[in-house]
Design a protein around this motif. Structure first.
Motif, PDB file in Angstrom:
ATOM      1  N   ARG A  28       0.854  -1.190   0.000  1.00 25.33           N
ATOM      2  CA  ARG A  28       0.000   0.000   0.000  1.00 25.33           C
ATOM      3  C   ARG A  28       0.883   1.229   0.000  1.00 25.33           C
ATOM      4  O   ARG A  28       1.919   1.253   0.670  1.00 25.33           O
ATOM      5  CB  ARG A  28      -0.893   0.038   1.244  1.00 25.33           C
ATOM      6  N   PRO A  29       0.473   2.259  -0.703  1.00 19.74           N
ATOM      7  CA  PRO A  29       1.244   3.510  -0.667  1.00 19.74           C
ATOM      8  C   PRO A  29       1.204   4.122   0.732  1.00 19.74           C
ATOM      9  O   PRO A  29       0.153   4.114   1.399  1.00 19.74           O
ATOM     10  CB  PRO A  29       0.520   4.426  -1.659  1.00 19.74           C
ATOM     11  N   ALA A  30       2.316   4.625   1.183  1.00 19.94           N
ATOM     12  CA  ALA A  30       2.392   5.234   2.513  1.00 19.94           C
ATOM     13  C   ALA A  30       1.395   6.382   2.633  1.00 19.94           C
ATOM     14  O   ALA A  30       0.762   6.554   3.676  1.00 19.94           O
ATOM     15  CB  ALA A  30       3.810   5.721   2.780  1.00 19.94           C
ATOM     16  N   SER A  31       1.220   7.152   1.575  1.00 20.46           N
ATOM     17  CA  SER A  31       0.296   8.287   1.632  1.00 20.46           C
ATOM     18  C   SER A  31      -1.143   7.819   1.862  1.00 20.46           C
ATOM     19  O   SER A  31      -1.914   8.470   2.570  1.00 20.46           O
ATOM     20  CB  SER A  31       0.393   9.122   0.355  1.00 20.46           C
ATOM     21  N   GLN A  32      -1.505   6.675   1.297  1.00 20.76           N
ATOM     22  CA  GLN A  32      -2.854   6.141   1.494  1.00 20.76           C
ATOM     23  C   GLN A  32      -3.058   5.741   2.960  1.00 20.76           C
ATOM     24  O   GLN A  32      -4.105   6.004   3.552  1.00 20.76           O
ATOM     25  CB  GLN A  32      -3.084   4.936   0.588  1.00 20.76           C
ATOM     26  N   ILE A  33      -2.048   5.136   3.549  1.00 25.71           N
ATOM     27  CA  ILE A  33      -2.134   4.741   4.951  1.00 25.71           C
ATOM     28  C   ILE A  33      -2.258   5.971   5.837  1.00 25.71           C
ATOM     29  O   ILE A  33      -3.074   6.013   6.760  1.00 25.71           O
ATOM     30  CB  ILE A  33      -0.925   3.870   5.354  1.00 25.71           C
ATOM     31  N   VAL A  34      -1.467   6.997   5.549  1.00 23.49           N
ATOM     32  CA  VAL A  34      -1.536   8.230   6.342  1.00 23.49           C
ATOM     33  C   VAL A  34      -2.918   8.866   6.209  1.00 23.49           C
ATOM     34  O   VAL A  34      -3.509   9.313   7.205  1.00 23.49           O
ATOM     35  CB  VAL A  34      -0.420   9.210   5.942  1.00 23.49           C
ATOM     36  N   ARG A  35      -3.470   8.896   5.004  1.00 26.38           N
ATOM     37  CA  ARG A  35      -4.823   9.447   4.831  1.00 26.38           C
ATOM     38  C   ARG A  35      -5.836   8.655   5.643  1.00 26.38           C
ATOM     39  O   ARG A  35      -6.719   9.228   6.293  1.00 26.38           O
ATOM     40  CB  ARG A  35      -5.215   9.461   3.349  1.00 26.38           C
TER      41      ARG A  35
END
Length: 97
Positions: A28-35
Motif C-alpha cells: 500500500r502507498p504510505a500516503s494512502q495509509i496516512v490518509r
C-alpha cells in the motif's frame, strides 16, 4: 476525491523508514495509509465530542429533574425494578409451565 494539498511533517528517520517498510510489506502507498489514519483520527475526535455532548446533556437533564423534584432514591429505583423482575419471572414461568 482530488488530492491537491500537501502535508509536510518532521519525524525521526528510523520511524519513517520503518513506516515505509511496513507500507511496502502490505503493498500500500504510505500516503494512502496516512490518509486512512487521518480519517480515523478525525472520526474518533468527532465521535468523542458527540459522546461528551451526549453525557453533558444527560447530566444536565438529571440536574434539572432533581431540582424539579423528579428524582428517586436508589432504594426506590431498586424496589421498582425488583417488582418488575418478579413480574417478568412470573411471566416466564407461565410460558414454560
Amino acid at each position: 476525491m482530488a488530492k491537491d494539498a500537501v502535508f509536510t511533517m518532521k519525524l525521526e528517520p528510523q520511524l519513517r523508514d520503518a513506516f515505509i517498510a511496513e507500507a511496502q510489506a502490505v503493498d500500500r502507498p504510505a500516503s494512502q495509509i496516512v490518509r486512512d489514519l487521518m480519517r480515523d483520527y478525525v472520526q474518533r475526535q468527532r465521535d468523542q465530542r458527540d459522546h461528551d455532548a451526549f453525557v453533558r446533556a444527560k447530566v444536565e437533564a438529571g440536574r434539572r429533574d432533581r431540582v424539579a423534584g423528579l428524582d428517586q432514591s436508589n432504594d426506590e429505583v431498586e424496589a421498582e425494578f425488583a417488582t418488575r423482575r418478579l413480574a417478568l419471572e412470573g411471566k416466564a414461568g407461565e410460558v414454560r409451565g
